[in-house]
Design a protein around this motif. Structure first.
Motif, PDB file in Angstrom:
ATOM      1  N   LYS A   6       0.842  -1.189   0.000  1.00  0.00           N
ATOM      2  CA  LYS A   6       0.000   0.000   0.000  1.00  0.00           C
ATOM      3  C   LYS A   6       0.886   1.251   0.000  1.00  0.00           C
ATOM      4  N   PRO A   7       0.685   2.144  -0.985  1.00  0.00           N
ATOM      5  CA  PRO A   7       1.529   3.342  -1.041  1.00  0.00           C
ATOM      6  C   PRO A   7       1.240   4.299   0.125  1.00  0.00           C
ATOM      7  N   THR A   8       2.271   4.997   0.523  1.00  0.00           N
ATOM      8  CA  THR A   8       2.120   5.969   1.598  1.00  0.00           C
ATOM      9  C   THR A   8       1.427   7.211   1.054  1.00  0.00           C
ATOM     10  N   LEU A  13       0.484  11.219  -3.252  1.00  0.00           N
ATOM     11  CA  LEU A  13       0.524  12.619  -3.687  1.00  0.00           C
ATOM     12  C   LEU A  13       1.522  12.824  -4.819  1.00  0.00           C
ATOM     13  N   ALA A  14       2.663  12.170  -4.730  1.00  0.00           N
ATOM     14  CA  ALA A  14       3.668  12.284  -5.787  1.00  0.00           C
ATOM     15  C   ALA A  14       3.121  11.736  -7.102  1.00  0.00           C
ATOM     16  N   GLN A  15       2.395  10.623  -7.037  1.00  0.00           N
ATOM     17  CA  GLN A  15       1.797  10.052  -8.244  1.00  0.00           C
ATOM     18  C   GLN A  15       0.743  10.988  -8.824  1.00  0.00           C
ATOM     19  N   ARG A  16      -0.051  11.590  -7.969  1.00  0.00           N
ATOM     20  CA  ARG A  16      -1.069  12.540  -8.442  1.00  0.00           C
ATOM     21  C   ARG A  16      -0.408  13.751  -9.112  1.00  0.00           C
ATOM     22  N   LEU A  17       0.684  14.226  -8.549  1.00  0.00           N
ATOM     23  CA  LEU A  17       1.400  15.345  -9.159  1.00  0.00           C
ATOM     24  C   LEU A  17       1.940  14.969 -10.531  1.00  0.00           C
ATOM     25  N   ARG A  18       2.505  13.763 -10.648  1.00  0.00           N
ATOM     26  CA  ARG A  18       2.997  13.297 -11.951  1.00  0.00           C
ATOM     27  C   ARG A  18       1.867  13.194 -12.962  1.00  0.00           C
TER      28      ARG A  18
END
Length: 55
Positions: A6-8, A13-18
């Motif tokens: 499970k991602p932290t 948030l980093a994935q959403r920004l990308r």
């Protein structure tokens, strides 16, 4: 409780920004294509990839 798969929160948030960056770049490219099509008079290239008419 701490599932390693499970991602932290930070990773999510980093994935959403990308994802947002990729989406904005695609929009920018579509707008640039529209602008160049307007300059050359080509009306077909001005439509966005999802079929929505340009603004």
């Amino acid at each position: 409780m701490n599932d390693p798969a499970k991602p932290t929160r930070e990773q999510r948030l980093a994935q959403r920004l990308r994802d947002n960056l990729h989406r904005r770049k695609a929009q920018s490219r579509a707008m640039a294509t529209q602008d160049s099509a307007d300059a050359t008079g080509d009306t077909d290239a001005g439509h966005l990839p999802n079929g929505a008419p340009p603004r």
